[in-house]
Design an enzyme around this catalytic site. Structure first.
Site, PDB file in Angstrom:
ATOM      1  CD  GLU A 174       4.964   7.319   4.581  1.00  8.23           C
ATOM      2  OE1 GLU A 174       4.443   6.211   4.208  1.00  8.23           O
ATOM      3  OE2 GLU A 174       5.169   7.694   5.898  1.00  8.23           O
ATOM      4  CD  GLU A 223       2.855   1.901   6.763  1.00  3.03           C
ATOM      5  OE1 GLU A 223       3.775   2.328   6.744  1.00  3.03           O
ATOM      6  OE2 GLU A 223       2.066   2.374   7.432  1.00  3.03           O
TER       7      GLU A 223
END
Length: 476
Positions: free
Chosen positions: A308, A114
């Protein structure tokens, strides 16, 4: 000429007019960039808080060069590179804490695949270093806050990643462990080995009195806040696991989501649920044991949320400038929230600062009561309003005091207030009771969960969450 030559050698444009290049930099490039920043700007300080797992297995053919107190990485083709967990500190006094100046941190790349947060934190460093003493907001932020940035918590995972959007390898560390399931958990007695990267964070929290934090992830576009876990006690309300500081957490999450260009719309990813206002309680989204944000809050007295930042975990490099544009103002606005509430020192009857004095806010029964640090300092993030404080220290009378708290971020300073204690005439200090009480331990938390806390009650002992391995690779 030397700096220009170094930049060209690295393939990185550093802190010049055009800024840092938008691309994915490997671990060696990141380290060299951070070293260059540290050598160029006097308001920065670079240090390592620990090492990744893979560094432990580095062979003797890896080459290390000592530079002062820091180790510079070298490498031999085909061999392991050394990978420190490098933290860059920015501020008016970067090398040490100053009383009254709150400590803030950003942590990126906890899941190695990520990667948007990793890129954004490098861009943030570039933006802050180029803007200090030139941009008013940046200057006020760095003059009033000590900012810590850990670009990558999981460099081994990043180096092993491929560029698949959602199913890339590299999520875990070199031992195959999800670092965001490896912290001690207030709601589960499950224990296990702490990974090197996790131990580094835990030790780091002991060296700095962090007030506010965020960790940057990918796979959705939402701001998630504690708790991530629950034992189905009184904290569980309407499907969410609610902390005593829920109002502050919601405010923090909304600060980011509404300053972000799109997050507040709540429906950015086709395969994700719609998030009202672009925020979610972590447990309400999905239960997560051993998460870092809960650990920061319960044991570190640091309010942390999880950001996120992208539907695709490893987007194409051409998209990176757009991610920076969408997140830049939100990253800055969130940092400014470190000035919410009240700060100050607790002083004993002789006017001396005292460590481990309990500073509790009425109506907020924290699992681990907030305590003063080694400087006798406390920081409580609170929204504007009237609050009653209870201050406790051995040998002194319990102090109850009500304060009117303004909105601190507007002036880049929380309300400053010292609590002065009076000696309890009924208590005669002796060598046996002059030591401050110890900080909260996991056993103390579990005593609270088992019936001694007004905020939580137990649910048949240990509540164990089972996450299937296949699902684990999909969760964020």
């Amino acid at each position: 000429m030397f700096l220009i030559a170094l930049s060209l050698c690295l393939g990185i444009v550093v802190s010049a007019g055009v800024g840092l290049e938008f691309r994915y930099h490997n671990s060696l490039e990141v380290e060299k960039y951070l070293r260059n920043v540290n050598n160029t700007f006097g308001f920065t300080h670079l240090h390592s808080i620990g090492k990744s797992v893979e560094d432990r297995h580095a062979t003797s053919s890896s080459r290390y060069i000592e530079q002062g107190s820091q180790r510079q990485c070298g490498f031999t083709v085909g061999q392991t590179q050394c990978r420190d967990l490098w933290v860059l500190i920015l501020g008016k006094n970067p090398t040490e804490h100053q009383i009254g100046i709150p400590e803030f941190k950003y942590v990126g790349n906890m899941h190695g695949n990520e990667v948007v947060g990793r890129v954004l934190l490098l861009q943030l460093i570039d933006y802050l270093t180029r803007g200090y003493l030139k941009d008013q907001l940046v200057t006020r932020l760095l003059n009033s806050t000590r900012v810590h940035i850990l670009v990558s918590m999981n460099p081994d995972g990043f180096e092993s990643s491929n560029r698949d959007c959602m199913y890339s390898q590299g999520r875990f560390n070199k031992n195959g462990v999800d670092l965001n399931r490896n912290f001690p958990d207030a709601f589960s007695k499950e224990s296990g080995t702490r990974e090197m990267e996790v131990r580094a964070i835990i030790d780091w929290l002991k060296t700095e009195s962090f007030v506010l934090s965020a960790n940057l992830h990918g796979g959705a576009v939402v701001a998630s806040y504690p708790y991530d876990n629950s034992n189905k006690g009184a904290e569980l309300k309407g499907g969410s696991s609610i902390t005593p500081d829920n109002d502050v957490f919601v405010h923090l999450a909304k600060t980011y989501s509404y300053t972000h260009t799109l997050m507040h719309k709540g429906d950015q990813c086709y395969d994700s649920k719609d998030f009202t206002d672009g925020i979610t309680n972590g447990y309400n989204w999905y239960p997560l044991p051993g998460g870092m944000q809960d650990y920061n809050y319960v044991w570190g007295q640091c309010l942390e949320i999880t950001l996120e930042l992208s539907c695709c975990k490893f987007p194409n490099e051409s998209e990176l400038p757009g991610f920076w544009d969408a997140n830049r103002d939100a990253l800055l606005a969130y940092m400014q929230q470190v000035h919410l509430g009240v700060k100050g020192q607790v002083l004993d009857a002789d006017g001396k600062p005292v460590q481990n004095s309990l500073v509790e806010v009425e109506g907020r029964p924290n699992l681990c009561p907030f305590r003063t640090d080694s400087n006798g300092e406390y920081y409580r993030l609170l929204l504007p309003g009237n609050y009653t404080f209870k201050v406790t220290y051995p040998g002194h009378r319990v102090l109850m005091e009500t304060l009117a708290v303004p909105y601190g971020p507007a002036s880049f300073s929380a309300l400053s207030h010292d609590f002065r204690l009076e000696r309890d005439a009924a208590t005669t200090p002796s060598p046996g009771n002059t030591h401050p009480p110890e900080s909260c331990t996991s056993s103390q938390v579990w005593e609270s969960l088992e019936g001694h806390s007004p905020g939580l009650v137990s649910w048949g002992g240990t509540f164990v969450l089972v996450l299937q391995a296949a699902c684990s690779t999909m969760l964020l």
